[in-house]
Motif scaffolding. Structure first.
Motif, PDB file in Angstrom:
ATOM      1  N   ASP A 168      -6.575  67.445 -18.729  1.00  0.00           N
ATOM      2  CA  ASP A 168      -7.187  66.929 -19.952  1.00  0.00           C
ATOM      3  C   ASP A 168      -8.270  65.901 -19.648  1.00  0.00           C
ATOM      4  N   GLY A 169      -8.137  65.186 -18.530  1.00  0.00           N
ATOM      5  CA  GLY A 169      -9.181  64.249 -18.141  1.00  0.00           C
ATOM      6  C   GLY A 169     -10.448  64.981 -17.740  1.00  0.00           C
ATOM      7  N   ALA A 170     -10.302  66.018 -16.932  1.00  0.00           N
ATOM      8  CA  ALA A 170     -11.456  66.807 -16.488  1.00  0.00           C
ATOM      9  C   ALA A 170     -12.114  67.561 -17.641  1.00  0.00           C
ATOM     10  N   ALA A 171     -11.379  67.768 -18.729  1.00  0.00           N
ATOM     11  CA  ALA A 171     -11.927  68.507 -19.872  1.00  0.00           C
ATOM     12  C   ALA A 171     -13.126  67.815 -20.500  1.00  0.00           C
ATOM     13  N   ILE A 194      -6.212  74.603 -19.147  1.00  0.00           N
ATOM     14  CA  ILE A 194      -6.250  73.148 -19.315  1.00  0.00           C
ATOM     15  C   ILE A 194      -4.808  72.635 -19.284  1.00  0.00           C
ATOM     16  N   GLU A 195      -4.449  71.979 -18.204  1.00  0.00           N
ATOM     17  CA  GLU A 195      -3.100  71.414 -18.096  1.00  0.00           C
ATOM     18  C   GLU A 195      -3.113  70.037 -18.780  1.00  0.00           C
ATOM     19  N   ASN A 196      -2.836  70.045 -20.053  1.00  0.00           N
ATOM     20  CA  ASN A 196      -2.897  68.828 -20.855  1.00  0.00           C
ATOM     21  C   ASN A 196      -1.571  68.074 -20.750  1.00  0.00           C
ATOM     22  N   ASN A 197      -1.494  67.185 -19.745  1.00  0.00           N
ATOM     23  CA  ASN A 197      -0.280  66.379 -19.609  1.00  0.00           C
ATOM     24  C   ASN A 197      -0.375  65.082 -20.407  1.00  0.00           C
ATOM     25  N   GLN A 198      -1.438  64.997 -21.216  1.00  0.00           N
ATOM     26  CA  GLN A 198      -1.587  64.023 -22.302  1.00  0.00           C
ATOM     27  C   GLN A 198      -2.045  62.623 -21.928  1.00  0.00           C
ATOM     28  N   TYR A 199      -2.165  62.349 -20.619  1.00  0.00           N
ATOM     29  CA  TYR A 199      -2.574  61.001 -20.223  1.00  0.00           C
ATOM     30  C   TYR A 199      -3.698  60.940 -19.194  1.00  0.00           C
ATOM     31  N   ALA A 200      -4.210  62.083 -18.718  1.00  0.00           N
ATOM     32  CA  ALA A 200      -5.225  62.057 -17.663  1.00  0.00           C
ATOM     33  C   ALA A 200      -4.763  61.085 -16.567  1.00  0.00           C
ATOM     34  N   MET A 201      -5.620  60.124 -16.183  1.00  0.00           N
ATOM     35  CA  MET A 201      -5.179  59.151 -15.172  1.00  0.00           C
ATOM     36  C   MET A 201      -4.276  58.092 -15.788  1.00  0.00           C
ATOM     37  N   GLY A 202      -4.466  57.808 -17.077  1.00  0.00           N
ATOM     38  CA  GLY A 202      -3.660  56.775 -17.710  1.00  0.00           C
ATOM     39  C   GLY A 202      -4.083  56.484 -19.136  1.00  0.00           C
ATOM     40  N   THR A 203      -5.043  57.254 -19.631  1.00  0.00           N
ATOM     41  CA  THR A 203      -5.526  57.080 -20.998  1.00  0.00           C
ATOM     42  C   THR A 203      -5.127  58.296 -21.815  1.00  0.00           C
ATOM     43  N   VAL A 205      -4.986  61.278 -24.542  1.00  0.00           N
ATOM     44  CA  VAL A 205      -6.022  62.177 -25.036  1.00  0.00           C
ATOM     45  C   VAL A 205      -6.616  61.652 -26.339  1.00  0.00           C
ATOM     46  N   SER A 206      -5.796  61.098 -27.195  1.00  0.00           N
ATOM     47  CA  SER A 206      -6.278  60.631 -28.505  1.00  0.00           C
ATOM     48  C   SER A 206      -7.274  59.487 -28.383  1.00  0.00           C
ATOM     49  N   ARG A 207      -7.248  58.769 -27.272  1.00  0.00           N
ATOM     50  CA  ARG A 207      -8.174  57.650 -27.069  1.00  0.00           C
ATOM     51  C   ARG A 207      -9.428  58.072 -26.305  1.00  0.00           C
ATOM     52  N   SER A 208      -9.387  59.208 -25.642  1.00  0.00           N
ATOM     53  CA  SER A 208     -10.512  59.583 -24.778  1.00  0.00           C
ATOM     54  C   SER A 208     -11.266  60.824 -25.240  1.00  0.00           C
ATOM     55  N   SER A 209     -10.703  61.569 -26.205  1.00  0.00           N
ATOM     56  CA  SER A 209     -11.317  62.830 -26.616  1.00  0.00           C
ATOM     57  C   SER A 209     -11.519  62.883 -28.129  1.00  0.00           C
ATOM     58  N   SER A 210     -12.739  63.207 -28.550  1.00  0.00           N
ATOM     59  CA  SER A 210     -13.006  63.322 -29.982  1.00  0.00           C
ATOM     60  C   SER A 210     -12.354  64.572 -30.551  1.00  0.00           C
ATOM     61  N   GLU A 211     -12.197  65.614 -29.730  1.00  0.00           N
ATOM     62  CA  GLU A 211     -11.481  66.835 -30.112  1.00  0.00           C
ATOM     63  C   GLU A 211     -10.229  66.911 -29.262  1.00  0.00           C
ATOM     64  N   VAL A 212      -9.082  66.634 -29.869  1.00  0.00           N
ATOM     65  CA  VAL A 212      -7.843  66.566 -29.098  1.00  0.00           C
ATOM     66  C   VAL A 212      -7.177  67.927 -28.943  1.00  0.00           C
ATOM     67  N   GLU A 213      -7.590  68.905 -29.726  1.00  0.00           N
ATOM     68  CA  GLU A 213      -7.061  70.266 -29.558  1.00  0.00           C
ATOM     69  C   GLU A 213      -7.971  70.970 -28.551  1.00  0.00           C
ATOM     70  N   LEU A 214      -7.607  70.817 -27.292  1.00  0.00           N
ATOM     71  CA  LEU A 214      -8.509  71.183 -26.202  1.00  0.00           C
ATOM     72  C   LEU A 214      -8.764  72.681 -26.088  1.00  0.00           C
ATOM     73  N   TYR A 215      -7.884  73.512 -26.638  1.00  0.00           N
ATOM     74  CA  TYR A 215      -8.106  74.952 -26.584  1.00  0.00           C
ATOM     75  C   TYR A 215      -9.339  75.353 -27.390  1.00  0.00           C
ATOM     76  N   ARG A 216      -9.798  74.455 -28.277  1.00  0.00           N
ATOM     77  CA  ARG A 216     -10.965  74.742 -29.110  1.00  0.00           C
ATOM     78  C   ARG A 216     -12.273  74.400 -28.411  1.00  0.00           C
ATOM     79  N   ARG A 217     -12.205  73.838 -27.207  1.00  0.00           N
ATOM     80  CA  ARG A 217     -13.413  73.398 -26.513  1.00  0.00           C
ATOM     81  C   ARG A 217     -14.361  74.552 -26.191  1.00  0.00           C
ATOM     82  N   GLY A 218     -13.854  75.765 -26.161  1.00  0.00           N
ATOM     83  CA  GLY A 218     -14.725  76.902 -25.855  1.00  0.00           C
ATOM     84  C   GLY A 218     -15.370  77.540 -27.080  1.00  0.00           C
ATOM     85  N   GLU A 219     -15.037  77.072 -28.272  1.00  0.00           N
ATOM     86  CA  GLU A 219     -15.483  77.751 -29.490  1.00  0.00           C
ATOM     87  C   GLU A 219     -16.997  77.818 -29.634  1.00  0.00           C
ATOM     88  N   SER A 220     -17.698  76.743 -29.288  1.00  0.00           N
ATOM     89  CA  SER A 220     -19.159  76.749 -29.436  1.00  0.00           C
ATOM     90  C   SER A 220     -19.830  77.705 -28.458  1.00  0.00           C
TER      91      SER A 220
END
Length: 343
Positions: A168-171, A194-203, A205-220
């Protein structure tokens, strides 16, 4: 005539939900194999953590404890000729790809018996003979390389697929989206995991990503995606079967977001103070991937508690042998400094 758009209570546009994947209907033998593979990864990582604490493993070391269902479910859907590439949390990926645990553990200790001759360590392991093209230390670098592996598969006119794992961090890395664009334009057979273990290095997903449903990142980029319970190996396998079929039939890339959870810190040096002990304990108690499969086996009645304990003993013995091999294997000869160097 206008159509009223649905919104959330906050007034934000409501998200359409991904259809929940089906459960893979595993045979008794398959279920037992999933269980053993996940157990093998966990026991390996537990031993690696112990050896790191003893000073036998140096540098960085990122454990996969908690996320075992992701790689086991995904790899079970692949065939010989498919390629796999991931980041630096890759010990489990190597073992399930077919690399001998002895060679993986010896690599962790920097010994000549390691799969990368002791020169890669925890973060840079390779086994192309088993279709594994490396753990990579640069965040997100493997996504572009995995896209290149998919290009090679298509160029050679095979039906092979490339699987590129990232977190999720690399996303949020730019090269991920350059790769998405290229993969869609060229219709490449690549599955982005996308292995979303929800904390990346320590932050979170809700604090670091404007789109938290990462499976949607390919839609555009017009890449289909699906969100999966990454703690359920049967759900992972069912979703992967769909993605593999999509790619092998020439339909281009696919994104799978695996909602998973690591029990340890980002690396061995991370005390993980950004989350509570209660949160981790709740995940272990209610969602542990290995416990879920164990219960399915017991409920099905083809193995009992005593037999599963014997299996665990067998797995622990394999890992103990790997640890012994890693400590007894000699360090690389100084001449190895000049091999495998490309100019």
């Amino acid at each position: 005539m206008t159509t009223k758009k649905s919104t959330t209570k906050s007034g934000a546009p409501a998200r359409r939900r991904t259809a929940k994947p089906q459960q893979y209907k595993a045979s008794n033998d398959e279920l037992l194999e999933f269980y053993e593979q996940m157990l093998m990864i966990r026991r390996f990582e537990e031993k690696a953590g112990q050896m790191y604490g003893m000073g036998l493993i140096g540098g960085f070391c990122h454990l996969y404890i908690g996320q075992e269902a992701v790689v086991v479910g995904i790899q079970s859907a692949l065939k010989k000729g498919d390629s796999v590439i991931t980041g630096y949390r890759e010990h489990g990926h190597m073992i399930v790809s077919g690399t001998d645990p002895k060679a993986v553990m010896a690599e962790l200790t920097g010994r000549s018996g390691g799969c990368s001759k002791g020169k890669g360590g925890s973060m840079h392991m390779f086994d192309p003979e088993n279709g594994f093209y490396g753990g990579h230390g640069i965040v997100g670098a493997q996504v572009s390389l995995g896209t290149g592996l998919a290009f090679a598969a298509k160029y050679r006119k095979t039906d092979n697929v490339s699987v590129a794992y990232f977190g999720d961090g690399a996303a949020n890395q730019g090269q991920v989206y350059e790769s998405f664009n290229m993969a869609r334009i060229w219709n490449l057979p690549v599955i982005y995991i996308i292995e979303n273990n929800q904390y990346a290095m320590g932050t979170s997903v809700s604090r670091s990503s404007s789109e938290v449903e990462l499976y949607r990142r390919g839609e555009s980029f017009r890449i289909p995606g699906k969100q999966v319970d990454g703690m359920n190996v049967l759900e992972v396998r069912a979703a992967m079967d769909e993605a593999v079929k999509h790619c092998r039939e020439g339909n281009g890339p696919f994104v799978l977001e695996m909602k998973t959870y690591r029990y340890r810190g980002h690396s061995m040096s991370d005390p993980a103070k950004y989350r509570s002990k209660e949160e981790v304990q709740k995940m272990r108690a209610e969602h542990d991937a290995i416990d879920q499969v164990k219960q399915r086996i017991l409920d099905a009645g083809f193995k009992d508690e005593a037999e599963l304990k014997e299996l665990d003993k067998k797995v622990k013995a394999i890992i103990a042998d790997a640890a012994t091999f890693a400590q007894e294997s000699p360090e690389p000869n100084l001449s190895e400094l000049y091999t495998d160097v490309l100019a």
